[in-house]
Write a protein that holds these residues in place. Structure first.
Motif, short mmCIF file in Angstrom:
data_model
loop_
_atom_site.label_atom_id
_atom_site.label_comp_id
_atom_site.label_asym_id
_atom_site.label_seq_id
_atom_site.Cartn_x
_atom_site.Cartn_y
_atom_site.Cartn_z
N TRP B 47 0.82 -1.22 0.00
CA TRP B 47 0.00 0.00 0.00
C TRP B 47 0.85 1.26 0.00
O TRP B 47 0.40 2.32 -0.46
CB TRP B 47 -0.96 -0.02 1.19
CG TRP B 47 -2.01 -1.06 1.03
CD1 TRP B 47 -2.03 -2.30 1.60
CD2 TRP B 47 -3.19 -0.99 0.20
NE1 TRP B 47 -3.14 -2.99 1.18
CE2 TRP B 47 -3.87 -2.22 0.33
CE3 TRP B 47 -3.73 -0.01 -0.63
CZ2 TRP B 47 -5.06 -2.49 -0.34
CZ3 TRP B 47 -4.91 -0.27 -1.30
CH2 TRP B 47 -5.56 -1.51 -1.15
N GLU B 50 1.69 1.98 -3.47
CA GLU B 50 0.44 2.34 -4.13
C GLU B 50 0.09 3.81 -3.87
O GLU B 50 -0.31 4.54 -4.78
CB GLU B 50 -0.67 1.42 -3.59
CG GLU B 50 -1.96 1.41 -4.36
CD GLU B 50 -1.82 0.87 -5.76
OE1 GLU B 50 -0.82 0.24 -6.08
OE2 GLU B 50 -2.74 1.13 -6.56
N SER B 51 0.27 4.22 -2.63
CA SER B 51 -0.10 5.60 -2.27
C SER B 51 0.85 6.63 -2.87
O SER B 51 0.52 7.81 -2.95
CB SER B 51 -0.14 5.77 -0.75
OG SER B 51 1.16 5.70 -0.25
N ASP B 55 -1.54 8.71 -9.91
CA ASP B 55 -2.94 8.53 -10.34
C ASP B 55 -3.76 7.68 -9.38
O ASP B 55 -4.85 7.27 -9.70
CB ASP B 55 -2.98 7.92 -11.75
CG ASP B 55 -2.46 6.50 -11.77
OD1 ASP B 55 -1.58 6.19 -10.94
OD2 ASP B 55 -2.92 5.70 -12.60
N ARG B 56 -3.23 7.40 -8.20
CA ARG B 56 -3.95 6.54 -7.25
C ARG B 56 -4.45 7.32 -6.05
O ARG B 56 -3.78 8.23 -5.57
CB ARG B 56 -3.03 5.41 -6.74
CG ARG B 56 -2.33 4.62 -7.83
CD ARG B 56 -3.27 3.67 -8.53
NE ARG B 56 -2.73 3.18 -9.79
CZ ARG B 56 -2.11 2.01 -9.95
NH1 ARG B 56 -1.94 1.23 -8.92
NH2 ARG B 56 -1.68 1.64 -11.13
N GLU B 57 -5.61 6.92 -5.57
CA GLU B 57 -6.14 7.46 -4.32
C GLU B 57 -6.39 6.28 -3.41
O GLU B 57 -7.11 5.36 -3.78
CB GLU B 57 -7.46 8.21 -4.58
CG GLU B 57 -7.30 9.43 -5.47
CD GLU B 57 -8.63 10.10 -5.81
OE1 GLU B 57 -9.61 9.91 -5.08
OE2 GLU B 57 -8.67 10.80 -6.83
N VAL B 58 -5.77 6.29 -2.23
CA VAL B 58 -5.94 5.16 -1.29
C VAL B 58 -6.83 5.61 -0.13
O VAL B 58 -6.57 6.61 0.53
CB VAL B 58 -4.57 4.67 -0.77
CG1 VAL B 58 -4.75 3.56 0.25
CG2 VAL B 58 -3.70 4.18 -1.93
N SER B 75 -7.66 1.08 -3.32
CA SER B 75 -6.91 2.01 -4.16
C SER B 75 -7.68 2.24 -5.45
O SER B 75 -8.05 1.28 -6.14
CB SER B 75 -5.53 1.42 -4.48
OG SER B 75 -4.97 2.07 -5.61
N SER B 77 -8.36 4.62 -9.14
CA SER B 77 -7.92 5.58 -10.16
C SER B 77 -9.16 6.11 -10.85
O SER B 77 -10.02 5.32 -11.26
CB SER B 77 -7.04 4.90 -11.21
OG SER B 77 -5.85 4.45 -10.64
N ASN B 86 -7.85 -0.53 -8.31
CA ASN B 86 -6.55 -1.19 -8.48
C ASN B 86 -6.36 -2.31 -7.46
O ASN B 86 -5.98 -3.42 -7.80
CB ASN B 86 -5.42 -0.17 -8.34
CG ASN B 86 -5.56 0.96 -9.33
OD1 ASN B 86 -5.44 0.75 -10.52
ND2 ASN B 86 -5.85 2.16 -8.84
#
Lengths: 51, 168
Positions: B47, B50-51, B55-58, B75, B77, B86
């Protein structure tokens, strides 16, 4: 507020691979089509009566 | 066939042991919190990486009034015409036969749908499902299967999920 039960013994994860340009294009076409279908189904039929 | 197997008398997540139900909330994971979300803390996915992606929002799912204990993570997009999931993962104590809470996946999927409406994507949400889960997502959440195990929640399925989880 509701609640949805999950099947027993299943490890719930989503691990999506990044979309390829081809898949993304096909998905966009599907979304456009579904948007149109849903919109058309929501239009109430209008009947004009002449006096 | 009905989409939902629903117990209307409960709130969004249910404590398996006590039978009590709890209201939940979803919020962005902060930079401080992300330090404590890793494999050594029982999470399977990376994670932290990922964060860091642009382009990702966790987001995290927590019980109202108990923000420190994370029940699940997602996660997302935001794409041109849909929201793409994702990753989605329940906390270690929420899966298997000895899980503590039930309903994490539904909550997080409903949140993704709500975000899709808020961002002008008409509720469309897409994600890739494990083969063994395709039928479950179709029957339970109303998702439709596309090529390569890609599942899509359309406006109608999304409205039902949002209605179920966010409109009490």
């Amino acid at each position: 507020m509701g609640f949805i039960r999950e099947p027993e013994g299943i490890y719930f994860t989503i691990r999506s691979k990044p979309l390829t340009p081809e898949v993304e294009k096909a998905l966009s076409q599907y979304i456009t089509q579904r948007n149109l279908e849903i919109k058309m189904n929501r239009i109430k039929p209008y009947f004009r009566t002449s006096k | 066939m009905p989409y939902y197997e629903v117990d209307d008398s409960t709130n969004s997540i249910l404590n398996i042991i006590s039978g009590d139900s709890f209201c939940t909330e979803v919020s962005l994971v902060s930079n401080d919190e992300i330090k404590y979300i890793g494999k050594i803390f029982g999470w399977c996915f990376d994670w932290r990486s990922e964060s860091n992606l642009i382009d990702r929002e966790v987001y995290k799912l927590t019980i109202v009034g108990n923000q420190k204990i994370i029940q699940g993570l997602i996660s997302l997009s935001v794409k041109a015409d849909h929201v793409y999931i994702n990753f989605l993962e329940s906390a270690r104590f929420n899966f298997g036969k000895q899980k503590l809470y039930e309903g994490i996946t539904g909550n997080l999927l409903a949140f993704a749908c709500q975000l899709s409406f808020q961002r002008g994507k008409n509720g469309f949400v897409a994600f890739e499902a494990k083969y063994c889960m395709l039928e479950h997502y179709t029957n339970t959440y109303g998702a439709s299967e596309r090529e390569g195990h890609l599942m899509v929640l359309d406006t109608l399925a999304a409205e039902k999920l949002v209605e179920k989880y966010f409109k009490s």
